[in-house]
Design an enzyme around this catalytic site. Structure first.
Site, PDB file in Angstrom:
ATOM      1  N   LYS A 114      10.222  32.146  29.208  1.00  0.00           N
ATOM      2  CA  LYS A 114      11.442  31.337  29.055  1.00  0.00           C
ATOM      3  C   LYS A 114      11.111  29.930  28.595  1.00  0.00           C
ATOM      4  CE  LYS A 114      14.991  33.864  30.650  1.00  0.00           C
ATOM      5  NZ  LYS A 114      15.690  34.423  31.741  1.00  0.00           N
ATOM      6  N   LYS A 196      11.773  43.620  25.386  1.00  0.00           N
ATOM      7  CA  LYS A 196      12.754  44.128  26.347  1.00  0.00           C
ATOM      8  C   LYS A 196      14.179  43.963  25.812  1.00  0.00           C
ATOM      9  CE  LYS A 196      14.191  41.542  29.772  1.00  0.00           C
ATOM     10  NZ  LYS A 196      14.553  40.820  30.981  1.00  0.00           N
ATOM     11  N   LYS A 199      19.988  40.458  27.529  1.00  0.00           N
ATOM     12  CA  LYS A 199      21.432  40.233  27.635  1.00  0.00           C
ATOM     13  C   LYS A 199      21.952  39.299  26.557  1.00  0.00           C
ATOM     14  CE  LYS A 199      21.752  39.079  32.211  1.00  0.00           C
ATOM     15  NZ  LYS A 199      20.697  39.475  33.027  1.00  0.00           N
TER      16      LYS A 199
HETATM   17  P1  TYM Z   1      18.192  39.879  35.185  1.00  0.00           P
HETATM   18  O1  TYM Z   1      19.549  39.300  35.291  1.00  0.00           O
HETATM   19  O2  TYM Z   1      17.340  39.437  34.048  1.00  0.00           O
HETATM   20  O3  TYM Z   1      18.257  41.452  35.141  1.00  0.00           O
HETATM   21  C1  TYM Z   1      18.991  42.177  36.119  1.00  0.00           C
HETATM   22  C2  TYM Z   1      18.327  43.477  36.480  1.00  0.00           C
HETATM   23  O4  TYM Z   1      18.267  44.340  35.353  1.00  0.00           O
HETATM   24  C3  TYM Z   1      16.923  44.696  35.079  1.00  0.00           C
HETATM   25  N1  TYM Z   1      16.765  44.724  33.620  1.00  0.00           N
HETATM   26  C4  TYM Z   1      16.218  45.730  32.948  1.00  0.00           C
HETATM   27  N2  TYM Z   1      15.715  46.902  33.355  1.00  0.00           N
HETATM   28  C5  TYM Z   1      15.242  47.729  32.399  1.00  0.00           C
HETATM   29  N3  TYM Z   1      15.223  47.424  31.074  1.00  0.00           N
HETATM   30  C6  TYM Z   1      15.720  46.257  30.638  1.00  0.00           C
HETATM   31  N4  TYM Z   1      15.723  45.971  29.342  1.00  0.00           N
HETATM   32  C7  TYM Z   1      16.246  45.350  31.585  1.00  0.00           C
HETATM   33  N5  TYM Z   1      16.831  44.118  31.490  1.00  0.00           N
HETATM   34  C8  TYM Z   1      17.132  43.760  32.761  1.00  0.00           C
HETATM   35  C9  TYM Z   1      16.087  43.597  35.711  1.00  0.00           C
HETATM   36  O5  TYM Z   1      14.787  44.008  36.011  1.00  0.00           O
HETATM   37  C10 TYM Z   1      16.884  43.285  36.953  1.00  0.00           C
HETATM   38  O6  TYM Z   1      16.609  44.208  37.982  1.00  0.00           O
HETATM   39  N6  TYM Z   1      15.883  37.173  38.649  1.00  0.00           N
HETATM   40  C11 TYM Z   1      16.712  38.332  38.435  1.00  0.00           C
HETATM   41  C12 TYM Z   1      18.036  38.246  39.147  1.00  0.00           C
HETATM   42  C13 TYM Z   1      17.897  38.004  40.611  1.00  0.00           C
HETATM   43  C14 TYM Z   1      17.493  38.950  41.579  1.00  0.00           C
HETATM   44  C15 TYM Z   1      17.511  38.244  42.818  1.00  0.00           C
HETATM   45  C16 TYM Z   1      17.127  40.309  41.529  1.00  0.00           C
HETATM   46  C17 TYM Z   1      18.122  36.826  41.216  1.00  0.00           C
HETATM   47  N7  TYM Z   1      17.885  36.968  42.554  1.00  0.00           N
HETATM   48  C18 TYM Z   1      17.144  38.877  43.990  1.00  0.00           C
HETATM   49  C19 TYM Z   1      16.774  40.922  42.722  1.00  0.00           C
HETATM   50  C20 TYM Z   1      16.784  40.209  43.935  1.00  0.00           C
HETATM   51  C21 TYM Z   1      16.984  38.449  36.942  1.00  0.00           C
HETATM   52  O7  TYM Z   1      16.865  37.503  36.214  1.00  0.00           O
HETATM   53  O8  TYM Z   1      17.419  39.661  36.554  1.00  0.00           O
END
Ligand code: TYM
Length: 332
Positions: A114, A196, A199
């Site tokens: 990032k 990956k 979003k």
């Molecule tokens: P984030 O918002 O980037 O993604 C949310 C969840 O989706 C999964 N994910 C994917 N899995 C497979 N392939 C992909 N292309 C893909 N893109 C996203 C991510 O692994 C995630 O599980 N920091 C975290 C959010 C968060 C969180 C937490 C998660 C904040 N606090 C506490 C668990 C527990 C994040 O940025 O996820």
């Protein structure tokens, strides 16, 4: 009777939810609602580590709640809430910042990625983000944290921070396990199968979101980047694009890679891409329709997140009080 085990996870409302968010995370959340006591939230505090347009952030946060419900997370069985509605996240986040080491935070892959992408905004929040994520998790004393592969490192750091804290002050936090699915934990971009699926549209022209219409989804799959070998075979080293499409097809249909190879034996990539696209269209159709309907019912969505925040706040407060006492803060 034994108490139910606890599961918790969150997603940043920093962009529209994608097929990656669904297959990597939400799909596994909804399969566990009866077995576990589940907490799922919209991680808006995390979203502002990258600049957000305020109106878009507000809209996407509520849209994400509608999508959680549309994906099958029943608010009566799962606690669904907005992170910023439960102030204990920010409070424990601060405390855990003091138990997360500079070296550990510097090694986080997401921070490195990032900061490379946002060179003009490498803010403190981007760096200390994993301490807040540790707080999100540890407040609820969960057994499992279902995430995609990219979040595993943060969950591991959470375990290290919790272990360190327990060591200093006695048992305070349960040490959570990351829960990562075998298929779908890392869905790649359809435009660049080495990256990956993301979003953010600016980052990823090869994404498919939960709200995309069928014609667009089919187009995205038809133009998915593959190779010129014309053989549907799982080989993530040498055939990244095809292996990604096979992963998506396996996750949407439940078929094994061997079955998929047999099904498309001797057929061109065109037929295969169309089949994968159609399976995704059918998977997402009911979600898109239900989320669209729920988005029109603002009062219902507001009542869900109010109720969720109350329940989450009660649990979070218990842990926070315990932590404050352990570190030596004077009780109010
Ligand atoms: P984030 O918002 O980037 O993604 C949310 C969840 O989706 C999964 N994910 C994917 N899995 C497979 N392939 C992909 N292309 C893909 N893109 C996203 C991510 O692994 C995630 O599980 N920091 C975290 C959010 C968060 C969180 C937490 C998660 C904040 N606090 C506490 C668990 C527990 C994040 O940025 O996820």
């Amino acid at each position: 009777m034994d108490e139910k085990k606890i599961m918790l996870s969150g997603i940043k409302p920093s962009g529209d939810l994608t097929l990656g968010s669904y297959l990597g995370a939400i799909k596994h959340w909804k399969e566990r609602a009866d077995e576990f006591d589940c907490y799922y939230f919209m991680a808006d505090l995390h979203a502002i580590t990258v600049r957000q347009n305020p109106a878009d952030l507000r809209r996407r946060t509520m849209e994400q709640l509608a999508q959680y419900i549309a994906c099958g997370l029943d608010p009566e069985k799962n606690t669904l809430f907005i992170q910023s509605h439960v102030h204990q996240h920010a409070e424990l986040g601060w405390v855990l910042n003091c138990y997360a080491m500079f070296g550990e935070l510097s090694r986080m892959t997401q921070f490195k990625d990032k900061s490379a992408k946002n060179a003009d905004n490498i803010n403190g929040g981007l760096f200390t983000y994993p301490a807040l994520m540790a707080a999100d998790i540890l407040l609820y004393q969960p057994d499992y944290v279902p995430v995609g592969e990219d979040q595993k490192q943060h969950v591991e750091l959470t375990r290290d921070i919790a272990t360190r804290f327990n060591h200093l002050y006695g048992d305070t936090f349960k040490i959570p396990e990351p829960y990562i699915s075998k298929v779908g934990a890392r869905i790649m971009s359809l435009a660049d199968p080495t990256a990956k699926m993301s979003k953010s549209e600016n980052d990823d022209p090869g994404r498919v979101t939960l709200m995309d219409d069928p014609a667009f989804i089919l187009k995205q799959f038809k133009r998915a980047v593959t190779d010129c070998d014309a053989c549907v075979r799982y080989d993530p080293e040498n055939k990244k694009g095809i292996s990604n499409l096979m992963t998506i097809y396996a996750a949407t249909t439940g078929k094994s890679f061997a079955e998929i190879e047999r099904e498309f034996d001797g057929q061109g990539y065109g037929t295969f891409k169309t089949a994968v696209g159609e399976s995704v269209v059918e998977l997402l159709r009911p979600i898109r329709e239900e989320a669209g309907r729920l988005m029109k019912d603002k009062a219902y969505l507001e009542s869900v997140c109010k109720q969720g925040a109350e329940k989450a706040g009660y649990v979070a407060n218990k842990t926070l009080r315990k932590v404050y006492k352990r570190v030596g803060f004077v009780a109010k």
